[in-house]
Design a protein around this motif. Sequence first.
Motif, PDB file in Angstrom:
ATOM      1  N   UNK A   1      -4.854 -17.291  -2.153  1.00  0.00           N
ATOM      2  CA  UNK A   1      -3.423 -17.680  -1.715  1.00  0.00           C
ATOM      3  C   UNK A   1      -3.517 -17.089   0.344  1.00  0.00           C
ATOM      4  N   UNK A   2      -3.168 -17.976   0.701  1.00  0.00           N
ATOM      5  CA  UNK A   2      -2.785 -17.565   1.844  1.00  0.00           C
ATOM      6  C   UNK A   2      -1.692 -17.714   2.347  1.00  0.00           C
ATOM      7  N   UNK A   3      -1.294 -16.899   3.243  1.00  0.00           N
ATOM      8  CA  UNK A   3       0.292 -16.319   3.950  1.00  0.00           C
ATOM      9  C   UNK A   3       0.360 -16.385   5.360  1.00  0.00           C
ATOM     10  N   UNK A   4       0.874 -17.388   5.856  1.00  0.00           N
ATOM     11  CA  UNK A   4       1.645 -17.619   7.100  1.00  0.00           C
ATOM     12  C   UNK A   4       2.858 -18.097   7.625  1.00  0.00           C
ATOM     13  N   UNK A   5       3.120 -16.218   8.491  1.00  0.00           N
ATOM     14  CA  UNK A   5       4.360 -16.918   9.224  1.00  0.00           C
ATOM     15  C   UNK A   5       4.616 -16.760  10.754  1.00  0.00           C
ATOM     16  N   UNK A   6       5.578 -17.413  11.076  1.00  0.00           N
ATOM     17  CA  UNK A   6       5.836 -16.864  12.580  1.00  0.00           C
ATOM     18  C   UNK A   6       6.697 -15.034  12.799  1.00  0.00           C
ATOM     19  N   UNK A   7       5.457 -14.290  13.852  1.00  0.00           N
ATOM     20  CA  UNK A   7       6.445 -13.063  13.925  1.00  0.00           C
ATOM     21  C   UNK A   7       8.188 -13.500  14.396  1.00  0.00           C
ATOM     22  N   UNK A   8       8.764 -12.628  13.646  1.00  0.00           N
ATOM     23  CA  UNK A   8      10.128 -12.388  14.299  1.00  0.00           C
ATOM     24  C   UNK A   8      10.913 -10.809  13.945  1.00  0.00           C
ATOM     25  N   UNK A   9      10.719 -10.678  15.035  1.00  0.00           N
ATOM     26  CA  UNK A   9      11.046  -9.269  15.985  1.00  0.00           C
ATOM     27  C   UNK A   9       9.938  -8.202  15.252  1.00  0.00           C
ATOM     28  N   UNK A  10       8.815  -8.633  15.831  1.00  0.00           N
ATOM     29  CA  UNK A  10       7.103  -7.519  15.466  1.00  0.00           C
ATOM     30  C   UNK A  10       6.825  -7.657  13.474  1.00  0.00           C
ATOM     31  N   UNK A  11       7.265  -8.860  13.144  1.00  0.00           N
ATOM     32  CA  UNK A  11       7.196  -8.498  11.547  1.00  0.00           C
ATOM     33  C   UNK A  11       7.042 -10.164  11.217  1.00  0.00           C
ATOM     34  N   UNK A  12       6.940 -10.204   9.882  1.00  0.00           N
ATOM     35  CA  UNK A  12       7.025 -11.827   9.534  1.00  0.00           C
ATOM     36  C   UNK A  12       8.126 -12.100   9.004  1.00  0.00           C
ATOM     37  N   UNK A  13       8.601 -13.270   8.499  1.00  0.00           N
ATOM     38  CA  UNK A  13       9.745 -13.689   8.560  1.00  0.00           C
ATOM     39  C   UNK A  13      10.006 -13.740   7.157  1.00  0.00           C
ATOM     40  N   UNK A  14      11.620 -13.533   7.067  1.00  0.00           N
ATOM     41  CA  UNK A  14      12.492 -13.240   5.955  1.00  0.00           C
ATOM     42  C   UNK A  14      12.501 -14.271   4.946  1.00  0.00           C
ATOM     43  N   UNK A  15      11.665 -15.471   4.593  1.00  0.00           N
ATOM     44  CA  UNK A  15      12.010 -15.975   3.958  1.00  0.00           C
ATOM     45  C   UNK A  15      10.455 -16.238   3.232  1.00  0.00           C
TER      46      UNK A  15
END
Length: 195
Positions: free
Chosen positions: A75-89
């Motif tokens: 599995x590869x997880x991809x996320x934008x950085x939001x407020x220093x963490x990963x996204x809520x979705x």
Amino acid sequence: MADVHVTAVCGSLREASATRVALERVLEAAERGGATTELLDLREFELPTFDADRDREDAGDADELAARLREADSIVLGSPMYHGSFSSPLKTAIDYCGFDEFRGKTVGLLAVSGGSFPVTTLEHMRSVCRALNAWVIPHEAAVPNSGSAIEDGAFVDEKLEERVATLGRRAVQYAAIEPDPDSFQSDQNVGAEGK
């Protein structure tokens, strides 16, 4: 490696998502390495906010998402950085899963930032995956300054694109690795039963 299946999860809901572009490069490299691939775009799933009192079967598309992750070898997880963490979705998607989807599975991490290097996003995703007893690939990919790194759906910097592609190759290479022993925090992770 033709029997390896790599599934990427895009934690960005933006229409013109740099995270999605980067994950597509990851999957292209995995395909060149002989794997079959799938991109799970969270825009296409109905995932209500996680509620531990709701069974996964009664939570929109959560059961389908979990089933598709169980089919993956990596599995590869991809996320934008939001407020220093990963996204809520992405966090919601992971919350609807648990040990059945992640224990002993190879997981790659990719983070995208409009600004500087998204170190904390990668750290937070790594911590969550280790709590689920996943084996997290040591090579991680980050796309800082995404507004100038990706233009019209293409990488501007070849070295950065190669780093992202390397994650796809590693997802295939390490798909069958013997995982580490369970993490110490997994014993206390009673909420990860995959409601």
